[in-house]
Design a protein around this motif. Structure first.
Motif, PDB file in Angstrom:
ATOM      1  N   THR A 177      12.574  -3.317  16.428  1.00 52.96           N
ATOM      2  CA  THR A 177      11.626  -4.773  16.231  1.00 52.96           C
ATOM      3  C   THR A 177      12.545  -4.341  14.138  1.00 52.96           C
ATOM      4  OG1 THR A 177      10.494  -5.261  17.462  1.00 52.96           O
ATOM      5  CG2 THR A 177      10.177  -6.043  15.779  1.00 52.96           C
ATOM      6  N   LEU A 178      11.588  -2.712  13.596  1.00 57.18           N
ATOM      7  CA  LEU A 178      11.018  -3.105  12.363  1.00 57.18           C
ATOM      8  C   LEU A 178      12.534  -2.934  11.836  1.00 57.18           C
ATOM      9  CD1 LEU A 178       8.346  -0.691  12.057  1.00 57.18           C
ATOM     10  CD2 LEU A 178       8.419  -2.438  11.211  1.00 57.18           C
ATOM     11  N   THR A 179      14.101  -2.285  12.471  1.00 60.09           N
ATOM     12  CA  THR A 179      14.615  -2.224  11.976  1.00 60.09           C
ATOM     13  C   THR A 179      16.115  -3.134  11.565  1.00 60.09           C
ATOM     14  OG1 THR A 179      15.273   0.001  12.682  1.00 60.09           O
ATOM     15  CG2 THR A 179      17.013  -0.581  12.279  1.00 60.09           C
ATOM     16  N   LEU A 180      15.599  -4.212  12.371  1.00 60.44           N
ATOM     17  CA  LEU A 180      16.150  -5.097  12.197  1.00 60.44           C
ATOM     18  C   LEU A 180      16.010  -6.145  12.209  1.00 60.44           C
ATOM     19  CD1 LEU A 180      17.751  -7.488  14.024  1.00 60.44           C
ATOM     20  CD2 LEU A 180      16.091  -7.869  15.607  1.00 60.44           C
ATOM     21  N   PHE A 181      14.846  -6.315  11.348  1.00 64.37           N
ATOM     22  CA  PHE A 181      13.942  -7.736  11.096  1.00 64.37           C
ATOM     23  C   PHE A 181      13.724  -7.017   9.229  1.00 64.37           C
ATOM     24  CE2 PHE A 181      12.400  -9.711  14.725  1.00 64.37           C
ATOM     25  CZ  PHE A 181      11.837 -10.757  14.289  1.00 64.37           C
ATOM     26  N   GLY A 182      13.273  -5.534   8.849  1.00 65.97           N
ATOM     27  CA  GLY A 182      14.083  -4.718   7.958  1.00 65.97           C
ATOM     28  C   GLY A 182      15.290  -5.561   7.183  1.00 65.97           C
ATOM     29  N   ILE A 183      16.240  -5.311   8.328  1.00 64.98           N
ATOM     30  CA  ILE A 183      17.908  -5.799   7.360  1.00 64.98           C
ATOM     31  C   ILE A 183      17.523  -6.936   7.169  1.00 64.98           C
ATOM     32  CG2 ILE A 183      20.416  -6.019   8.483  1.00 64.98           C
ATOM     33  CD1 ILE A 183      19.784  -3.441  10.072  1.00 64.98           C
ATOM     34  N   GLY A 184      17.177  -8.030   7.947  1.00 65.68           N
ATOM     35  CA  GLY A 184      16.366  -9.620   8.077  1.00 65.68           C
ATOM     36  C   GLY A 184      15.979  -9.611   6.433  1.00 65.68           C
ATOM     37  N   ILE A 185      14.776  -8.753   6.229  1.00 68.70           N
ATOM     38  CA  ILE A 185      14.435  -9.912   4.619  1.00 68.70           C
ATOM     39  C   ILE A 185      14.469  -9.090   3.151  1.00 68.70           C
ATOM     40  CG2 ILE A 185      12.743  -8.330   3.413  1.00 68.70           C
ATOM     41  CD1 ILE A 185      10.694  -7.574   6.244  1.00 68.70           C
ATOM     42  N   ALA A 186      16.194  -7.888   3.475  1.00 63.58           N
ATOM     43  CA  ALA A 186      16.847  -7.535   2.473  1.00 63.58           C
ATOM     44  C   ALA A 186      18.123  -8.476   2.266  1.00 63.58           C
ATOM     45  CB  ALA A 186      17.732  -5.865   2.811  1.00 63.58           C
ATOM     46  N   LEU A 187      18.587  -8.510   3.324  1.00 64.02           N
ATOM     47  CA  LEU A 187      19.197 -10.043   3.440  1.00 64.02           C
ATOM     48  C   LEU A 187      19.174 -11.411   2.013  1.00 64.02           C
ATOM     49  CD1 LEU A 187      22.023  -8.857   6.515  1.00 64.02           C
ATOM     50  CD2 LEU A 187      21.965  -8.557   3.850  1.00 64.02           C
ATOM     51  N   VAL A 188      17.988 -11.666   2.803  1.00 67.74           N
ATOM     52  CA  VAL A 188      17.589 -13.414   2.872  1.00 67.74           C
ATOM     53  C   VAL A 188      17.315 -13.343   1.204  1.00 67.74           C
ATOM     54  CG1 VAL A 188      15.915 -15.236   3.712  1.00 67.74           C
ATOM     55  CG2 VAL A 188      17.258 -14.342   5.283  1.00 67.74           C
ATOM     56  N   GLY A 189      16.185 -12.536   0.897  1.00 68.11           N
ATOM     57  CA  GLY A 189      15.402 -12.061   0.242  1.00 68.11           C
ATOM     58  C   GLY A 189      17.265 -12.445  -1.125  1.00 68.11           C
ATOM     59  N   MET A 190      17.477 -11.008  -0.744  1.00 71.41           N
ATOM     60  CA  MET A 190      18.899 -11.252  -2.132  1.00 71.41           C
ATOM     61  C   MET A 190      19.282 -12.465  -1.618  1.00 71.41           C
ATOM     62  SD  MET A 190      19.593  -6.988  -1.195  1.00 71.41           S
ATOM     63  CE  MET A 190      20.933  -7.102  -2.813  1.00 71.41           C
ATOM     64  N   SER A 191      19.953 -12.953  -1.288  1.00 73.35           N
ATOM     65  CA  SER A 191      20.388 -13.761  -1.321  1.00 73.35           C
ATOM     66  C   SER A 191      20.003 -15.014  -2.066  1.00 73.35           C
ATOM     67  CB  SER A 191      20.985 -14.460  -0.464  1.00 73.35           C
ATOM     68  OG  SER A 191      21.918 -13.570   0.760  1.00 73.35           O
ATOM     69  N   ALA A 192      18.554 -14.909  -2.124  1.00 72.68           N
ATOM     70  CA  ALA A 192      17.999 -16.343  -2.670  1.00 72.68           C
ATOM     71  C   ALA A 192      17.980 -15.917  -3.858  1.00 72.68           C
ATOM     72  CB  ALA A 192      16.744 -17.061  -2.081  1.00 72.68           C
ATOM     73  N   ALA A 193      17.545 -14.460  -4.703  1.00 74.54           N
ATOM     74  CA  ALA A 193      17.283 -14.555  -5.485  1.00 74.54           C
ATOM     75  C   ALA A 193      18.770 -14.067  -5.990  1.00 74.54           C
ATOM     76  CB  ALA A 193      17.095 -13.040  -5.682  1.00 74.54           C
ATOM     77  N   MET A 194      19.692 -14.624  -5.864  1.00 79.11           N
ATOM     78  CA  MET A 194      21.024 -14.544  -6.694  1.00 79.11           C
ATOM     79  C   MET A 194      21.302 -16.088  -7.537  1.00 79.11           C
ATOM     80  SD  MET A 194      22.923 -12.683  -7.114  1.00 79.11           S
ATOM     81  CE  MET A 194      21.215 -10.798  -7.140  1.00 79.11           C
ATOM     82  N   CYS A 195      19.962 -17.264  -6.829  1.00 81.39           N
ATOM     83  CA  CYS A 195      19.886 -18.042  -7.365  1.00 81.39           C
ATOM     84  C   CYS A 195      19.604 -18.988  -8.776  1.00 81.39           C
ATOM     85  CB  CYS A 195      19.978 -19.950  -5.985  1.00 81.39           C
ATOM     86  SG  CYS A 195      21.235 -19.567  -4.714  1.00 81.39           S
ATOM     87  N   LEU A 196      18.730 -17.674  -8.936  1.00 82.45           N
ATOM     88  CA  LEU A 196      17.309 -17.707  -9.943  1.00 82.45           C
ATOM     89  C   LEU A 196      17.728 -17.888 -11.095  1.00 82.45           C
ATOM     90  CD1 LEU A 196      14.209 -15.722  -7.872  1.00 82.45           C
ATOM     91  CD2 LEU A 196      14.921 -18.247  -8.106  1.00 82.45           C
ATOM     92  N   LYS A 197      16.525 -18.328 -12.177  1.00 84.05           N
ATOM     93  CA  LYS A 197      17.504 -18.418 -13.546  1.00 84.05           C
ATOM     94  C   LYS A 197      16.035 -18.732 -14.056  1.00 84.05           C
ATOM     95  CE  LYS A 197      19.669 -22.472 -13.955  1.00 84.05           C
ATOM     96  NZ  LYS A 197      20.832 -23.245 -14.326  1.00 84.05           N
TER      97      LYS A 197
END
Length: 429
Positions: A177-197
């Motif tokens: 559980t921790l592994t799967l959701f940890g990967i999801g946290i990183a992927l979603v968060g980093m993708s959204a961060a690329m849109c910030l300015k």
């Protein structure tokens, strides 16, 4: 009208449209990193068994998460201002996800402290401070609503993961559980961060279209702010309110078991995961809701209403704790009165001390959340273990809620009025 004035007006108009996309991206970033705090209570049972430690020692992990998230917030805010929001928020999302992946592999309490607690706290803190600081810049005219909306992402995100994590824990266990959701946290968060300015300077001069009173000058530096009693009064208030909510967040599974509702189903669902899901909905809704109300009704008036609401709800919750239906419903009302602290406090602070150093200034105030996590986490667990009852724990939380609501009206409001009057207030019709 000069060509430069027309150009400035055009840039500002485009920015007003673009800022809603920034708000969406910031909300997604916050949703991605919300689970380490808000689903922690689901992990306490499996981790206690796995590591064979008492609850009070395990809860130090939770306190480390919040303390590192908050105590380094001024530094994190400075780094965001210095190196840019996009890069730093992406790094924060990555660190948050990696903290869960590494925590899945640890077999010692010290390892859990370092991974879930320290690394997770650093990562979530960067994302939280960076996005809140960004929104007070993009929305100077709707500060309460915007900060409330982005803070709502921090509540709503865990709403989407609470039930899946609960099911996954029962089905595949803690590590998977921790592994799967940890990967999801990183992927979603980093993708959204690329849109910030960062916003253009043309937005800085806009004023709230409301009755909120704000200082004319945005020049107040952190060193100046830290000398003013208004900041320290807000710091104490934030600490007291953080304590009550974080006690519930970190201890719910434990006191639900003592109340006899942990194994009960409500509408075909286990009471605790259902309550946690409802909590996340209310915790998310309350942030833009009370932020919007405070833009129109005033910050301190809204604080008093919300904080006292939580205190009264907790009293009724404790009195009816053995009723599983009321346990679920009242838990939602408790969070309806709590979650708005993450929109009201940053909006009030920025109203008072200005926008130029808003990210770093709020970083100092946000440290109060770390103190609240210590009182509401291991200290509350220790008080329970010592007294053998949750009554003293709830009594402290309820007292903090009601006292803070009264302080908002009786102390904070007149202090801020005098300060703003001395710094050339602007009151919009």
């Amino acid at each position: 009208m000069s060509s430069s004035t027309v150009a400035t007006s055009t840039v500002a108009s485009r920015a007003l449209a673009a800022r809603w996309y920034q708000l969406i991206a910031a909300v997604v970033c916050m949703m991605a990193i919300s689970s380490p705090q808000y689903v922690w209570t689901l992990f306490t049972g499996p981790l206690t068994e796995r590591l064979d430690v008492p609850l009070s020692r395990l809860q130090i992990t939770f306190s480390l998460l919040i303390v590192l998230q908050t105590f380094l917030a001024p530094l994190q805010g400075f780094l965001v201002d210095r190196f840019g929001v996009r890069r730093l928020v992406a790094v924060g999302a990555l660190a948050t996800g990696v903290s869960w992946v590494l925590a899945a592999q640890t077999t010692t309490l010290a390892g859990l402290y370092l991974t879930y607690g320290v690394l997770g706290g650093l990562g979530t803190g960067i994302v939280y401070i960076g996005t809140v600081g960004l929104m007070v810049r993009w929305f100077p005219d709707r500060r309460g609503l915007a900060v409330g909306a982005v803070a709502a992402g921090y509540g709503f995100g865990a709403m989407l993961t609470t039930l899946p994590i609960s099911v996954r824990l029962d089905g595949t266990g803690l590590e998977a559980t921790l592994t799967l959701f940890g990967i999801g946290i990183a992927l979603v968060g980093m993708s959204a961060a690329m849109c910030l300015k960062m916003p253009p300077a043309e937005l800085a001069g806009r004023r709230p279209a409301s009755k909120v009173q704000t200082a004319r000058s945005p020049q107040t530096r952190p060193a100046q702010m830290l000398k003013h009693p208004i900041f320290w009064l807000m710091f104490v208030m934030f600490t007291m309110m953080s304590t009550s909510g974080l006690m519930v967040i970190s201890q719910m599974s434990s006191f639900a078991a003592d109340f006899g509702v942990a194994g009960v189903t409500v509408m075909g669902m286990a009471a605790v995961p259902l309550a946690l899901t409802l909590d996340r909905v209310c915790n998310g809704v309350t942030r833009p809701l009370f932020g919007w109300i405070s833009d129109r009704w005033g910050r301190e008036n809204t604080m008093a209403l919300a904080f006292i609401l939580e205190g009264v709800a907790m009293m009724v919750w404790l009195a009816t704790s053995s009723n599983p239906v009321l346990f679920v419903l009242l838990s939602g009302i408790v969070f309806l009165g709590w979650g708005e602290i993450f929109s009201l406090f940053p909006a009030t602070l920025t109203d008072t001390f200005g926008t130029r150093h808003a990210t770093t200034n709020y970083g100092f105030l946000y440290m109060a959340q770390g103190i609240g996590s210590i009182i509401g986490g291991p200290a509350a667990a220790l008080l329970y273990e010592t007294s053998g009852s949750w009554l003293p724990v709830f009594s402290v939380a309820i007292s903090f809620d009601i006292a803070t609501g009264l302080v908002a009206l009786m102390l904070l409001k007149p202090l801020r009025q005098r300060w703003l009057s001395a710094t050339s207030p602007v009151r919009q019709p």
